[in-house]
Write a protein that holds these residues in place. Structure first.
Motif, PDB file in Angstrom:
ATOM      1  N   SER A  48       0.982  -1.152  -0.001  1.00  0.00           N
ATOM      2  CA  SER A  48      -0.081  -0.186  -0.040  1.00  0.00           C
ATOM      3  C   SER A  48       0.927   1.153  -0.043  1.00  0.00           C
ATOM      4  CB  SER A  48      -0.755   0.120   1.210  1.00  0.00           C
ATOM      5  OG  SER A  48      -0.158  -0.150   2.298  1.00  0.00           O
ATOM      6  N   SER A  49       0.155   2.349  -0.246  1.00  0.00           N
ATOM      7  CA  SER A  49       1.118   3.609  -0.592  1.00  0.00           C
ATOM      8  C   SER A  49       2.270   3.480  -1.212  1.00  0.00           C
ATOM      9  CB  SER A  49       0.905   4.239   0.949  1.00  0.00           C
ATOM     10  OG  SER A  49      -0.126   4.287   1.391  1.00  0.00           O
ATOM     11  N   ASP A  50       2.742   2.619  -2.172  1.00  0.00           N
ATOM     12  CA  ASP A  50       3.876   2.596  -3.039  1.00  0.00           C
ATOM     13  C   ASP A  50       4.982   2.052  -2.085  1.00  0.00           C
ATOM     14  OD1 ASP A  50       2.770   3.199  -5.520  1.00  0.00           O
ATOM     15  OD2 ASP A  50       3.143   5.386  -5.013  1.00  0.00           O
ATOM     16  N   HIS A  51       4.913   1.377  -1.209  1.00  0.00           N
ATOM     17  CA  HIS A  51       5.723   0.926  -0.303  1.00  0.00           C
ATOM     18  C   HIS A  51       5.826  -0.580  -0.718  1.00  0.00           C
ATOM     19  CE1 HIS A  51       4.558   4.287   2.365  1.00  0.00           C
ATOM     20  NE2 HIS A  51       5.892   4.242   2.844  1.00  0.00           N
ATOM     21  N   LEU A  52       7.267  -1.042  -0.385  1.00  0.00           N
ATOM     22  CA  LEU A  52       7.600  -2.352  -0.734  1.00  0.00           C
ATOM     23  C   LEU A  52       7.344  -3.198   0.335  1.00  0.00           C
ATOM     24  CD1 LEU A  52      10.970  -2.031  -2.635  1.00  0.00           C
ATOM     25  CD2 LEU A  52       8.671  -2.375  -3.797  1.00  0.00           C
ATOM     26  N   GLN A  53       6.465  -4.424  -0.087  1.00  0.00           N
ATOM     27  CA  GLN A  53       6.319  -5.574   0.955  1.00  0.00           C
ATOM     28  C   GLN A  53       7.333  -6.416   0.904  1.00  0.00           C
ATOM     29  OE1 GLN A  53       2.332  -7.270   0.753  1.00  0.00           O
ATOM     30  NE2 GLN A  53       2.826  -8.681   2.140  1.00  0.00           N
ATOM     31  N   ILE A  54       8.123  -6.611   1.609  1.00  0.00           N
ATOM     32  CA  ILE A  54       9.289  -7.582   1.822  1.00  0.00           C
ATOM     33  C   ILE A  54       9.356  -8.548   2.463  1.00  0.00           C
ATOM     34  CG2 ILE A  54      11.764  -7.954   1.845  1.00  0.00           C
ATOM     35  CD1 ILE A  54      12.321  -4.975   1.117  1.00  0.00           C
ATOM     36  N   THR A  55       9.002 -10.045   2.177  1.00  0.00           N
ATOM     37  CA  THR A  55       8.665 -11.229   2.964  1.00  0.00           C
ATOM     38  C   THR A  55       9.926 -12.166   2.759  1.00  0.00           C
ATOM     39  OG1 THR A  55       6.428 -10.790   2.505  1.00  0.00           O
ATOM     40  CG2 THR A  55       7.242 -12.922   3.421  1.00  0.00           C
ATOM     41  N   TYR A  56      10.360 -12.457   3.999  1.00  0.00           N
ATOM     42  CA  TYR A  56      11.334 -13.634   3.908  1.00  0.00           C
ATOM     43  C   TYR A  56      10.883 -14.759   3.670  1.00  0.00           C
ATOM     44  CZ  TYR A  56      14.821 -17.142   5.683  1.00  0.00           C
ATOM     45  OH  TYR A  56      15.755 -18.260   5.579  1.00  0.00           O
ATOM     46  N   GLU A  57      11.247 -15.601   2.697  1.00  0.00           N
ATOM     47  CA  GLU A  57      10.900 -17.151   2.116  1.00  0.00           C
ATOM     48  C   GLU A  57      11.645 -18.194   3.054  1.00  0.00           C
ATOM     49  OE1 GLU A  57       8.220 -17.499   0.234  1.00  0.00           O
ATOM     50  OE2 GLU A  57       7.997 -15.442  -0.141  1.00  0.00           O
ATOM     51  N   ALA A  58      10.831 -18.667   4.064  1.00  0.00           N
ATOM     52  CA  ALA A  58      11.426 -19.630   4.926  1.00  0.00           C
ATOM     53  C   ALA A  58      11.818 -21.153   4.284  1.00  0.00           C
ATOM     54  CB  ALA A  58      10.698 -19.715   6.163  1.00  0.00           C
ATOM     55  N   ASP A  59      10.958 -21.518   3.345  1.00  0.00           N
ATOM     56  CA  ASP A  59      11.072 -22.794   2.677  1.00  0.00           C
ATOM     57  C   ASP A  59      12.477 -23.010   1.800  1.00  0.00           C
ATOM     58  OD1 ASP A  59       8.598 -23.750   3.275  1.00  0.00           O
ATOM     59  OD2 ASP A  59       7.765 -22.811   1.289  1.00  0.00           O
ATOM     60  N   ASP A  60      12.655 -24.077   1.479  1.00  0.00           N
ATOM     61  CA  ASP A  60      13.743 -24.446   0.735  1.00  0.00           C
ATOM     62  C   ASP A  60      13.524 -23.885  -0.627  1.00  0.00           C
ATOM     63  OD1 ASP A  60      12.269 -26.311  -0.832  1.00  0.00           O
ATOM     64  OD2 ASP A  60      13.368 -28.094   0.072  1.00  0.00           O
ATOM     65  N   LEU A  61      14.985 -23.736  -1.339  1.00  0.00           N
ATOM     66  CA  LEU A  61      14.968 -23.096  -2.934  1.00  0.00           C
ATOM     67  C   LEU A  61      13.914 -23.740  -3.830  1.00  0.00           C
ATOM     68  CD1 LEU A  61      15.958 -20.825  -4.473  1.00  0.00           C
ATOM     69  CD2 LEU A  61      17.796 -22.503  -5.097  1.00  0.00           C
ATOM     70  N   SER A  62      13.907 -25.034  -3.688  1.00  0.00           N
ATOM     71  CA  SER A  62      12.915 -25.656  -4.798  1.00  0.00           C
ATOM     72  C   SER A  62      11.296 -25.452  -4.442  1.00  0.00           C
ATOM     73  CB  SER A  62      13.139 -27.238  -4.633  1.00  0.00           C
ATOM     74  OG  SER A  62      14.490 -27.753  -5.158  1.00  0.00           O
ATOM     75  N   ALA A  63      11.023 -25.379  -3.196  1.00  0.00           N
ATOM     76  CA  ALA A  63       9.759 -25.012  -2.765  1.00  0.00           C
ATOM     77  C   ALA A  63       9.486 -23.519  -3.291  1.00  0.00           C
ATOM     78  CB  ALA A  63       9.263 -25.234  -1.534  1.00  0.00           C
ATOM     79  N   ILE A  64      10.288 -22.681  -3.147  1.00  0.00           N
ATOM     80  CA  ILE A  64      10.182 -21.293  -3.279  1.00  0.00           C
ATOM     81  C   ILE A  64      10.058 -21.162  -4.869  1.00  0.00           C
ATOM     82  CG2 ILE A  64      11.240 -19.010  -3.336  1.00  0.00           C
ATOM     83  CD1 ILE A  64      12.686 -19.816  -0.769  1.00  0.00           C
ATOM     84  N   LEU A  65      11.056 -21.831  -5.549  1.00  0.00           N
ATOM     85  CA  LEU A  65      10.777 -21.461  -6.986  1.00  0.00           C
ATOM     86  C   LEU A  65       9.480 -22.142  -7.655  1.00  0.00           C
ATOM     87  CD1 LEU A  65      14.331 -22.304  -7.900  1.00  0.00           C
ATOM     88  CD2 LEU A  65      13.411 -20.187  -8.087  1.00  0.00           C
ATOM     89  N   LYS A  66       9.091 -23.307  -7.190  1.00  0.00           N
ATOM     90  CA  LYS A  66       7.862 -23.799  -7.647  1.00  0.00           C
ATOM     91  C   LYS A  66       6.643 -23.028  -7.058  1.00  0.00           C
ATOM     92  CE  LYS A  66       7.752 -27.728  -5.177  1.00  0.00           C
ATOM     93  NZ  LYS A  66       7.573 -29.290  -4.925  1.00  0.00           N
ATOM     94  N   LYS A  67       6.738 -22.413  -6.096  1.00  0.00           N
ATOM     95  CA  LYS A  67       5.600 -21.394  -5.617  1.00  0.00           C
ATOM     96  C   LYS A  67       5.603 -20.133  -6.551  1.00  0.00           C
ATOM     97  CE  LYS A  67       4.607 -18.440  -1.720  1.00  0.00           C
ATOM     98  NZ  LYS A  67       4.805 -17.852  -0.382  1.00  0.00           N
TER      99      LYS A  67
END
Length: 151
Positions: free
Chosen positions: A45-64
């Motif tokens: 919102s309001s042109d702010h960036l929403q940054i989220t740490y991804e806790a899964d392993d790399l394969s799961a993150i890429l699939k998602k």
């Protein structure tokens, strides 16, 4: 996506340790997987960036985020720690994808190139005697300014 790779000379840029070679396949240098932090970045919102740490392993993150049923991480050196270290130094993971499933690679990274072929990636090799001494692989030495939409 933002990839926070270890800050060492051996891992100068993301494409030196991790490169997409097909829609669902990537080369990877195995030593970055466990210290790798991945973040998703979205417009909030309001042109702010929403940054989220991804806790899964790399394969799961890429699939998602790529909306794929599976991804294949092809290890530099085909999983052999000695070959991986040697070929990582010679930019074994730094492949230049010229189309999905077709890459340009240094011929000196024969173990990694064979692993790519075993995973149905077409590998176009070229001699790299002097180029590899400059510390950069085929992807690092190219800069596509305009690309055709592949979809």
């Amino acid at each position: 996506m933002a990839f926070d790779i270890p800050k060492t000379r051996a891992y100068m840029h993301l494409d030196t340790v991790f490169t997409m070679v097909d829609y669902d396949q990537f080369t990877i240098f195995h030593k970055i997987e466990s210290p790798l932090d991945v973040y998703s970045i979205r417009k909030g919102s309001s042109d702010h960036l929403q940054i989220t740490y991804e806790a899964d392993d790399l394969s799961a993150i890429l699939k998602k985020y790529l909306h794929l049923p599976a991804v294949n991480l092809i290890p530099c050196g085909n999983g052999d720690p000695i070959a991986a270290g040697r070929e990582q130094w010679n930019d074994g993971s730094n492949t230049l994808a010229i189309s999905p499933g077709k890459v340009v690679c240094y011929n000196r990274n024969y173990v990694t190139n064979e692993a790519l072929r075993q995973n149905n990636i077409e590998v176009l090799e070229f001699e790299s005697y002097e180029l590899s001494r400059g510390r950069g692989g085929p992807r690092c030495m190219s800069m596509p300014l305009v690309r055709e939409n592949l979809h």
